[in-house]
Design a protein around this motif. Sequence first.
Motif, short mmCIF file in Angstrom:
data_model
loop_
_atom_site.label_atom_id
_atom_site.label_comp_id
_atom_site.label_asym_id
_atom_site.label_seq_id
_atom_site.Cartn_x
_atom_site.Cartn_y
_atom_site.Cartn_z
N ASP A 152 -5.14 5.28 1.43
CA ASP A 152 -6.51 4.85 1.73
C ASP A 152 -6.58 3.34 1.87
O ASP A 152 -7.27 2.81 2.75
CB ASP A 152 -7.46 5.33 0.63
N ALA A 153 -5.87 2.63 0.99
CA ALA A 153 -5.86 1.17 1.06
C ALA A 153 -5.19 0.69 2.34
O ALA A 153 -5.66 -0.26 2.99
CB ALA A 153 -5.14 0.60 -0.16
N LEU A 154 -4.10 1.35 2.72
CA LEU A 154 -3.39 0.96 3.94
C LEU A 154 -4.27 1.20 5.17
O LEU A 154 -4.32 0.35 6.08
CB LEU A 154 -2.09 1.76 4.06
N GLN A 155 -4.97 2.31 5.21
CA GLN A 155 -5.85 2.59 6.34
C GLN A 155 -7.02 1.61 6.39
O GLN A 155 -7.47 1.21 7.46
CB GLN A 155 -6.36 4.03 6.27
N ALA A 156 -7.52 1.22 5.22
CA ALA A 156 -8.61 0.24 5.18
C ALA A 156 -8.15 -1.10 5.73
O ALA A 156 -8.94 -1.86 6.30
CB ALA A 156 -9.11 0.08 3.74
N ALA A 157 -6.85 -1.39 5.58
CA ALA A 157 -6.28 -2.64 6.09
C ALA A 157 -5.83 -2.51 7.54
O ALA A 157 -5.06 -3.33 8.03
CB ALA A 157 -5.12 -3.07 5.22
N GLY A 158 -6.28 -1.48 8.22
CA GLY A 158 -5.98 -1.33 9.64
C GLY A 158 -4.76 -0.50 9.94
O GLY A 158 -4.37 -0.35 11.10
N GLY A 159 -4.11 0.03 8.90
CA GLY A 159 -2.91 0.84 9.12
C GLY A 159 -1.65 -0.02 9.13
O GLY A 159 -1.71 -1.25 9.07
N PRO A 160 -0.48 0.61 9.21
CA PRO A 160 0.78 -0.13 9.18
C PRO A 160 1.12 -0.75 10.53
O PRO A 160 0.67 -0.27 11.58
CB PRO A 160 1.80 0.94 8.80
N THR A 161 1.93 -1.79 10.50
CA THR A 161 2.46 -2.35 11.74
C THR A 161 3.66 -1.51 12.18
O THR A 161 4.12 -0.63 11.45
CB THR A 161 2.90 -3.81 11.53
N SER A 162 4.16 -1.80 13.36
CA SER A 162 5.31 -1.04 13.87
C SER A 162 6.58 -1.33 13.08
O SER A 162 7.55 -0.57 13.17
CB SER A 162 5.53 -1.38 15.35
N ASP A 163 6.58 -2.40 12.29
CA ASP A 163 7.77 -2.78 11.53
C ASP A 163 7.71 -2.31 10.08
O ASP A 163 8.61 -2.57 9.30
CB ASP A 163 7.95 -4.30 11.57
N ALA A 164 6.64 -1.60 9.71
CA ALA A 164 6.47 -1.19 8.31
C ALA A 164 7.50 -0.14 7.91
O ALA A 164 7.79 0.78 8.68
CB ALA A 164 5.06 -0.65 8.10
N ALA A 165 8.03 -0.28 6.72
CA ALA A 165 8.98 0.70 6.16
C ALA A 165 8.23 1.58 5.17
O ALA A 165 8.33 1.41 3.96
CB ALA A 165 10.15 -0.02 5.50
N LEU A 166 7.47 2.53 5.69
CA LEU A 166 6.60 3.34 4.85
C LEU A 166 7.37 4.27 3.92
O LEU A 166 6.84 4.71 2.90
CB LEU A 166 5.65 4.17 5.73
N GLU A 167 8.63 4.56 4.26
CA GLU A 167 9.40 5.48 3.43
C GLU A 167 9.76 4.88 2.08
O GLU A 167 10.23 5.59 1.18
CB GLU A 167 10.69 5.91 4.16
N THR A 168 9.53 3.58 1.92
CA THR A 168 9.90 2.93 0.66
C THR A 168 8.76 2.87 -0.34
O THR A 168 8.95 2.40 -1.46
CB THR A 168 10.39 1.49 0.93
N ILE A 169 7.56 3.32 0.05
CA ILE A 169 6.42 3.26 -0.88
C ILE A 169 5.82 4.65 -1.03
O ILE A 169 6.01 5.53 -0.18
CB ILE A 169 5.34 2.28 -0.39
N ASN A 170 5.08 4.84 -2.12
CA ASN A 170 4.43 6.11 -2.41
C ASN A 170 2.98 6.05 -1.93
O ASN A 170 2.12 5.49 -2.60
CB ASN A 170 4.48 6.42 -3.91
N LEU A 171 2.71 6.63 -0.77
CA LEU A 171 1.37 6.59 -0.20
C LEU A 171 0.39 7.49 -0.94
O LEU A 171 -0.82 7.38 -0.74
CB LEU A 171 1.42 6.99 1.28
N ALA A 172 0.88 8.37 -1.79
CA ALA A 172 0.00 9.28 -2.53
C ALA A 172 -0.38 8.74 -3.90
O ALA A 172 -1.11 9.39 -4.64
CB ALA A 172 0.67 10.64 -2.69
N LYS A 173 0.09 7.55 -4.25
CA LYS A 173 -0.19 7.00 -5.58
C LYS A 173 -1.67 6.71 -5.75
O LYS A 173 -2.31 6.12 -4.90
CB LYS A 173 0.61 5.71 -5.79
N ARG A 174 -2.24 7.14 -6.90
CA ARG A 174 -3.64 6.86 -7.20
C ARG A 174 -3.78 5.40 -7.64
O ARG A 174 -2.98 4.90 -8.43
CB ARG A 174 -4.16 7.80 -8.29
N LEU A 175 -4.80 4.72 -7.15
CA LEU A 175 -4.96 3.29 -7.38
C LEU A 175 -5.91 3.00 -8.54
O LEU A 175 -6.72 3.84 -8.92
CB LEU A 175 -5.47 2.61 -6.11
N SER A 176 -5.80 1.78 -9.05
CA SER A 176 -6.70 1.28 -10.08
C SER A 176 -7.27 -0.06 -9.62
O SER A 176 -6.75 -0.68 -8.69
CB SER A 176 -5.96 1.10 -11.41
#
Length: 208
Positions: free
Chosen positions: A83-107
Amino acid sequence: MNLRLGLNILLVVGIVATVAGGAVLMFRDSGSSEGITITLDEPALAVTPAMYAEVPTTIKVYVSGEARHPGVYELPADARSDDALQAAGGPTSDAALETINLAKRLSDEDHIHIPGQADTEVMQIQDEASLPTASAGLPGQGGSRRLNINTATAEELTSLPNIGPSRAAAIVDYREREGPFDSVDDLTNVGGIGEKITDSIRDLVAVR
């Protein structure tokens, strides 16, 4: 005289009965119209600041790295990294999304960094540099020195990966029976040592 006494007694009894009956009627009328009221004092309710505190419904997080619009964003309290990534406009073409947990709940006050491909390549190079290599040699031998399988003892051979006491003894027995090895590939002729084991120690041994 007895007759008068009897009449007087009857008169007194009648008067008493009349008075008693009137009293009973008055009690019933009073009870039916007014009733009985019982009042209980209720304990005072203590008011604390926590009763007025509101549960936060939003959080603020910081998005950096390979997001199209890095910055601070306000999100619902149950938001996740995606949700945070989408709020920031989404990833760039160079983003390595496989290295982060996109399902992590935020605080509140979380920092989500989106690494790039170059970042992951640097980390991979650093990880590979920390691994032992064949050029590092074997323990106790120093430098890039390789173990000579034509002169090594059974104890020295057990320092090689996948070579235990039984395989080390088999190498020594084969060498004494058949003569020196002409090449590292000759190890495949030893019982219990196939191509996979030979390949796993190829860069650690030599024939001299």
